[in-house]
Design a protein around this motif. Structure first.
Motif, PDB file in Angstrom:
ATOM      1  N   LYS A   1     -10.738  36.164   5.058  1.00 39.10           N
ATOM      2  CA  LYS A   1     -10.556  35.764   6.729  1.00 39.10           C
ATOM      3  C   LYS A   1     -11.308  36.925   7.541  1.00 39.10           C
ATOM      4  CE  LYS A   1      -7.607  34.608  10.526  1.00 39.10           C
ATOM      5  NZ  LYS A   1      -5.938  34.436  10.878  1.00 39.10           N
ATOM      6  N   ALA A   2     -11.036  38.063   7.187  1.00 39.39           N
ATOM      7  CA  ALA A   2     -11.806  39.317   7.954  1.00 39.39           C
ATOM      8  C   ALA A   2     -13.180  39.351   7.494  1.00 39.39           C
ATOM      9  CB  ALA A   2     -10.961  40.611   7.399  1.00 39.39           C
ATOM     10  N   ARG A   3     -13.591  39.264   6.275  1.00 41.12           N
ATOM     11  CA  ARG A   3     -15.001  39.447   6.170  1.00 41.12           C
ATOM     12  C   ARG A   3     -15.858  38.386   6.941  1.00 41.12           C
ATOM     13  NH1 ARG A   3     -13.332  40.560   0.896  1.00 41.12           N
ATOM     14  NH2 ARG A   3     -13.836  38.235   0.286  1.00 41.12           N
ATOM     15  N   LEU A   4     -15.441  37.098   7.039  1.00 41.53           N
ATOM     16  CA  LEU A   4     -15.975  35.999   7.516  1.00 41.53           C
ATOM     17  C   LEU A   4     -15.716  35.684   9.114  1.00 41.53           C
ATOM     18  CD1 LEU A   4     -15.068  33.045   5.039  1.00 41.53           C
ATOM     19  CD2 LEU A   4     -17.225  34.347   5.295  1.00 41.53           C
ATOM     20  N   LYS A   5     -14.833  36.927   9.473  1.00 37.86           N
ATOM     21  CA  LYS A   5     -14.590  36.894  11.028  1.00 37.86           C
ATOM     22  C   LYS A   5     -14.220  35.468  11.499  1.00 37.86           C
ATOM     23  CE  LYS A   5     -17.594  40.625  12.130  1.00 37.86           C
ATOM     24  NZ  LYS A   5     -18.151  40.983  10.843  1.00 37.86           N
ATOM     25  N   SER A   6     -13.098  34.728  10.766  1.00 34.96           N
ATOM     26  CA  SER A   6     -12.684  33.589  10.903  1.00 34.96           C
ATOM     27  C   SER A   6     -11.502  33.710  11.752  1.00 34.96           C
ATOM     28  CB  SER A   6     -12.562  32.904   9.619  1.00 34.96           C
ATOM     29  OG  SER A   6     -11.897  31.582   9.799  1.00 34.96           O
ATOM     30  N   THR A   7     -11.221  32.668  12.401  1.00 33.50           N
ATOM     31  CA  THR A   7      -9.882  32.263  13.102  1.00 33.50           C
ATOM     32  C   THR A   7      -8.979  31.355  12.458  1.00 33.50           C
ATOM     33  OG1 THR A   7     -10.905  30.745  14.491  1.00 33.50           O
ATOM     34  CG2 THR A   7     -10.940  32.912  15.289  1.00 33.50           C
ATOM     35  N   HIS A   8      -9.553  30.690  11.400  1.00 26.15           N
ATOM     36  CA  HIS A   8      -8.926  29.818  10.578  1.00 26.15           C
ATOM     37  C   HIS A   8      -8.111  30.395   9.752  1.00 26.15           C
ATOM     38  CE1 HIS A   8      -8.425  26.193   8.417  1.00 26.15           C
ATOM     39  NE2 HIS A   8      -9.018  26.538   7.193  1.00 26.15           N
ATOM     40  N   ASP A   9      -6.754  29.580   9.312  1.00 22.96           N
ATOM     41  CA  ASP A   9      -5.803  30.239   8.541  1.00 22.96           C
ATOM     42  C   ASP A   9      -5.773  29.470   7.142  1.00 22.96           C
ATOM     43  OD1 ASP A   9      -4.728  32.345   9.935  1.00 22.96           O
ATOM     44  OD2 ASP A   9      -3.419  30.964  11.153  1.00 22.96           O
ATOM     45  N   VAL A  10      -5.621  29.916   6.166  1.00 22.22           N
ATOM     46  CA  VAL A  10      -5.455  29.229   4.859  1.00 22.22           C
ATOM     47  C   VAL A  10      -4.117  29.659   4.040  1.00 22.22           C
ATOM     48  CG1 VAL A  10      -6.479  29.191   2.331  1.00 22.22           C
ATOM     49  CG2 VAL A  10      -8.029  28.984   4.292  1.00 22.22           C
ATOM     50  N   HIS A  11      -3.478  28.828   3.501  1.00 20.56           N
ATOM     51  CA  HIS A  11      -2.016  29.022   3.206  1.00 20.56           C
ATOM     52  C   HIS A  11      -2.152  28.869   1.660  1.00 20.56           C
ATOM     53  CE1 HIS A  11      -0.501  29.557   7.206  1.00 20.56           C
ATOM     54  NE2 HIS A  11      -0.803  28.399   7.538  1.00 20.56           N
ATOM     55  N   ILE A  12      -0.935  29.082   1.147  1.00 18.51           N
ATOM     56  CA  ILE A  12      -0.768  29.110  -0.448  1.00 18.51           C
ATOM     57  C   ILE A  12      -0.114  27.629  -0.697  1.00 18.51           C
ATOM     58  CG2 ILE A  12       0.479  29.905  -2.522  1.00 18.51           C
ATOM     59  CD1 ILE A  12      -0.606  32.809  -1.382  1.00 18.51           C
ATOM     60  N   SER A  13      -0.831  26.745  -1.666  1.00 16.75           N
ATOM     61  CA  SER A  13       0.045  25.790  -2.126  1.00 16.75           C
ATOM     62  C   SER A  13       0.324  26.258  -3.719  1.00 16.75           C
ATOM     63  CB  SER A  13      -0.816  24.539  -2.279  1.00 16.75           C
ATOM     64  OG  SER A  13      -0.266  23.400  -3.031  1.00 16.75           O
ATOM     65  N   PHE A  14       1.588  26.513  -3.954  1.00 22.66           N
ATOM     66  CA  PHE A  14       2.031  26.884  -5.131  1.00 22.66           C
ATOM     67  C   PHE A  14       2.440  25.333  -5.971  1.00 22.66           C
ATOM     68  CE2 PHE A  14       3.069  31.107  -6.863  1.00 22.66           C
ATOM     69  CZ  PHE A  14       3.033  30.908  -8.185  1.00 22.66           C
ATOM     70  N   ASP A  15       1.357  24.887  -6.176  1.00 23.75           N
ATOM     71  CA  ASP A  15       1.498  23.388  -6.711  1.00 23.75           C
ATOM     72  C   ASP A  15       1.710  23.235  -8.231  1.00 23.75           C
ATOM     73  OD1 ASP A  15      -1.323  23.457  -7.511  1.00 23.75           O
ATOM     74  OD2 ASP A  15      -1.684  22.816  -5.218  1.00 23.75           O
ATOM     75  N   GLU A  16       1.945  24.088  -8.932  1.00 20.62           N
ATOM     76  CA  GLU A  16       2.499  23.970 -10.386  1.00 20.62           C
ATOM     77  C   GLU A  16       3.522  25.147 -10.486  1.00 20.62           C
ATOM     78  OE1 GLU A  16       0.278  22.742 -13.698  1.00 20.62           O
ATOM     79  OE2 GLU A  16      -1.117  21.518 -12.542  1.00 20.62           O
ATOM     80  N   TRP A  17       4.805  25.360 -10.841  1.00 19.01           N
ATOM     81  CA  TRP A  17       5.618  26.150 -11.277  1.00 19.01           C
ATOM     82  C   TRP A  17       7.039  25.708 -12.061  1.00 19.01           C
ATOM     83  CZ3 TRP A  17      10.669  26.828  -9.759  1.00 19.01           C
ATOM     84  CH2 TRP A  17      11.083  26.092  -8.536  1.00 19.01           C
ATOM     85  N   ASN A  18       7.246  26.437 -12.890  1.00 23.49           N
ATOM     86  CA  ASN A  18       8.441  26.113 -13.739  1.00 23.49           C
ATOM     87  C   ASN A  18       8.779  27.083 -14.798  1.00 23.49           C
ATOM     88  OD1 ASN A  18      10.501  24.628 -14.362  1.00 23.49           O
ATOM     89  ND2 ASN A  18       9.550  22.699 -14.600  1.00 23.49           N
ATOM     90  N   VAL A  19       9.732  26.797 -15.603  1.00 24.56           N
ATOM     91  CA  VAL A  19       9.768  27.271 -16.878  1.00 24.56           C
ATOM     92  C   VAL A  19       9.202  26.254 -17.875  1.00 24.56           C
ATOM     93  CG1 VAL A  19      11.396  27.753 -18.774  1.00 24.56           C
ATOM     94  CG2 VAL A  19      11.806  28.575 -16.264  1.00 24.56           C
ATOM     95  N   TRP A  20       8.345  26.863 -18.784  1.00 24.82           N
ATOM     96  CA  TRP A  20       7.703  26.071 -19.841  1.00 24.82           C
ATOM     97  C   TRP A  20       7.394  26.791 -21.120  1.00 24.82           C
ATOM     98  CZ3 TRP A  20       1.734  24.117 -19.490  1.00 24.82           C
ATOM     99  CH2 TRP A  20       1.563  23.455 -20.633  1.00 24.82           C
ATOM    100  N   TYR A  21       8.102  26.344 -22.149  1.00 28.21           N
ATOM    101  CA  TYR A  21       8.142  27.040 -23.453  1.00 28.21           C
ATOM    102  C   TYR A  21       6.802  26.557 -24.064  1.00 28.21           C
ATOM    103  CZ  TYR A  21      12.668  28.598 -22.593  1.00 28.21           C
ATOM    104  OH  TYR A  21      13.759  29.448 -22.183  1.00 28.21           O
ATOM    105  N   GLN A  22       5.616  26.835 -23.817  1.00 25.63           N
ATOM    106  CA  GLN A  22       4.352  26.648 -24.177  1.00 25.63           C
ATOM    107  C   GLN A  22       4.183  27.170 -25.725  1.00 25.63           C
ATOM    108  OE1 GLN A  22       0.854  27.236 -21.486  1.00 25.63           O
ATOM    109  NE2 GLN A  22       2.570  28.174 -20.062  1.00 25.63           N
ATOM    110  N   GLY A  23       3.518  26.252 -26.497  1.00 23.76           N
ATOM    111  CA  GLY A  23       3.283  26.586 -28.053  1.00 23.76           C
ATOM    112  C   GLY A  23       4.413  26.383 -28.810  1.00 23.76           C
ATOM    113  N   GLU A  24       5.497  25.811 -28.347  1.00 26.84           N
ATOM    114  CA  GLU A  24       6.665  25.608 -29.119  1.00 26.84           C
ATOM    115  C   GLU A  24       6.748  23.937 -29.467  1.00 26.84           C
ATOM    116  OE1 GLU A  24      10.460  27.248 -28.184  1.00 26.84           O
ATOM    117  OE2 GLU A  24       9.520  29.094 -27.909  1.00 26.84           O
ATOM    118  N   GLU A  25       7.229  23.465 -30.241  1.00 31.79           N
ATOM    119  CA  GLU A  25       7.009  22.008 -30.879  1.00 31.79           C
ATOM    120  C   GLU A  25       7.015  21.125 -29.743  1.00 31.79           C
ATOM    121  OE1 GLU A  25       6.059  19.629 -33.722  1.00 31.79           O
ATOM    122  OE2 GLU A  25       6.602  21.638 -34.220  1.00 31.79           O
ATOM    123  N   PRO A  26       7.906  20.969 -28.874  1.00 35.67           N
ATOM    124  CA  PRO A  26       7.710  19.851 -27.695  1.00 35.67           C
ATOM    125  C   PRO A  26       6.515  19.799 -27.072  1.00 35.67           C
ATOM    126  CG  PRO A  26       9.905  20.964 -27.526  1.00 35.67           C
ATOM    127  CD  PRO A  26       9.102  21.860 -28.624  1.00 35.67           C
TER     128      PRO A  26
END
Length: 515
Positions: free
Chosen positions: A288-313
């Protein structure tokens, strides 16, 4: 660090210092065409509770209780090979397709119209639609937007009306692809190529509707080798035309050298989530500073959880002739410890409510989910259901107060010394106070004290704690109510000191409601 018999923690509640309002979208979830999330999850014609649309009524009631506000759909990895046209029109004419993301067969019996109707039935929750930027691009995204949102008078809007939706779906929030930084993603791109494509798609979609809210792909986890550089490149190209950049994070216990699980670090997973958010926020601010923008961008944390990756299920089918319909995939059975971690991750999201304006627990039913079902059988709550439901119920419409927390530390192999208790206060929409607290210690209970604002005289103090003497205890088909929130009778108000005190068992998550 020497072991103590009791940890000490103190939270000072001060209404003069706020983090920011709680956006209802913080309590979103995620429905992907993956495993049994859709088929025999939310949709099962012939189920004893199914309505005329084939939607499972028992699941609908649990979704309402969970408190979900938005649903991200239809993926996830699935969307990077998805043709949205396959999921509209008469069901008997919809094509069966290979889903390369999860090595399955997609029947397309459930699509955009069904999802819109299901959200209406569940209480009018918001649809967060993802477009395919893996195998497709600008024109297909524009076509989907025209089909979904233009009222009438064009070829695609009239096609929607002919397919049974006279009024537009009016989808406001759109994800521009999914995890395009990941080499596993169909159509994976470099930051340069993805940023260029996303910029053109965002600009084109705004020519149809300038008021859309658009989510550009950030890194698919904090540890990606391209993390940071990816965000910088993509934001430089898209900044003025997008409203969110995504974060994705899944947590599970790392293995110690002796093969045992590092549960101490696992219970402190929100340390990583908090750092992830702050790193991305810094990149947003720098861009935002580099572009000298007045626009705001927020965060969408649109995947989060506990996940046992690599295990049988989590293992997907293999073989050229093995493409099953709705196989059992990623059906993790969650423990009490997993629920404590999920509750602690919710605390991290609330603490960053000024930057995180949307989040999606991944996923909603059967697939690493708070709700489980059996085909033709029951639906039940996993352990992770309870912290999400309680937080959504009390925090929606509230204001997060700036945490003033002092806590004894506990050691973790991965994150070093961390606060043994993590907590946050929310001033609820009705003026009451909610406190959410996690005891991250594996062995030691915590004496937790909450200093209330001067002049506060609580009418009641209600405390509920999720804990089990066996941290690996879980809710299963055969024992669906083993782990849940229970009244914590230790909570009480000391009028002379102006504090609420409560004992937090080791490996526990607690919610206090003070009115």
């Amino acid at each position: 660090m020497a072991q103590k018999n009791l940890l000490a923690a103190r939270l000072v509640v001060d209404d003069d210092f706020e983090v920011g309002p709680v956006n209802d979208r913080l309590f979103g979830s995620f429905v992907e065409h993956l495993g049994r999330c859709v088929y025999t999850g939310i949709y099962e014609p012939g189920h004893p509770t199914a309505d005329s649309h084939g939607f499972r009524g028992d699941v609908i009631e649990l979704v309402k209780e969970l408190g979900v506000t938005t649903v991200r759909y239809p993926g996830g990895n699935f969307v990077s090979g998805y043709r949205w046209e396959d999921g509209v029109g008469p069901k008997e004419q919809r094509p069966r397709r290979l889903d390369l993301a999860w090595h399955s067969t997609e029947t397309n019996e459930f699509g955009l119209h069904e999802m819109a109707k299901w959200l209406e039935v569940t209480g009018g929750n918001e649809l967060m639609e993802a477009v395919n930027l893996g195998t497709r691009g600008l024109q297909e995204a524009l076509d989907l937007l025209e089909y979904a949102n233009v009222p009438d008078g064009t070829a695609l809007s009239e096609q929607r009306r002919a397919n049974g939706a006279d009024k537009p779906f009016n989808i406001r929030m759109w994800c521009l692809g999914n995890e395009m930084d990941g080499p596993w993603q169909l159509g994976h791109k470099s930051a340069e190529d993805y940023g260029t494509l996303a910029a053109s798609v965002a600009a084109g979609m705004r020519q149809i509707d300038p008021d859309l809210e658009l989510v550009v792909c950030g890194s698919s986890n904090h540890g990606m080798p391209t993390f940071g550089a990816w965000e910088q490149t993509v934001l430089e190209k898209t900044y003025e035309n997008v409203d969110f950049i995504s974060c994705h994070a899944y947590y599970q216990p790392y293995l110690n050298e002796d093969g045992t699980r590092d549960m101490a670090s696992f219970l402190a997973s929100s340390v990583d989530m908090d750092g992830f958010i702050k790193d991305v926020a810094a990149t947003i601010d720098a861009t935002k500073a580099r572009l000298k923008s007045t626009h705001d961008v927020h965060i969408s944390f649109d995947e989060w959880n506990v996940w046992y990756q690599g295990e049988e299920p989590s293992k997907v089918p293999e073989g050229i002739g093995n493409w099953p319909v709705a196989p059992r995939l990623l059906e993790d059975v969650y423990s009490a410890a997993d629920a404590v971690v999920v509750g602690d991750l919710l605390i991290a999201l609330l603490k960053n409510a000024d930057r995180v304006h949307a989040a999606s627990l991944a996923q909603l039913v059967n697939v690493i989910a708070p709700i489980m079902t059996e085909p033709s059988g029951p639906a039940w709550r996993q352990t992770t259901f309870f912290p999400f439901s309680a937080t959504a119920r009390l925090a929606k419409g509230g204001t997060v107060l700036k945490p003033k927390l002092a806590a004894d530390r506990v050691d973790t192999p991965r994150y070093g010394a961390v606060d043994g208790v993590n907590a946050v206060a929310v001033r609820c929409a009705n003026g009451s106070l909610a406190i959410f607290a996690a005891n991250r210690s594996l062995e030691v209970s915590a004496a937790f004290e909450i200093k209330l604002p001067e002049g506060t005289e609580p009418a009641f103090v209600e405390a509920q704690t999720l804990h089990n003497d066996d941290p690996l205890a879980a809710n299963t088909l055969d024992d669906q109510n083993r782990v849940r929130l229970q009244p914590n009778e230790s909570a009480g108000y000391d009028a002379a000191a102006g504090v609420v005190r409560v004992l937090l068992p080791a490996v526990s998550w607690t919610v206090l409601h003070i009115s």
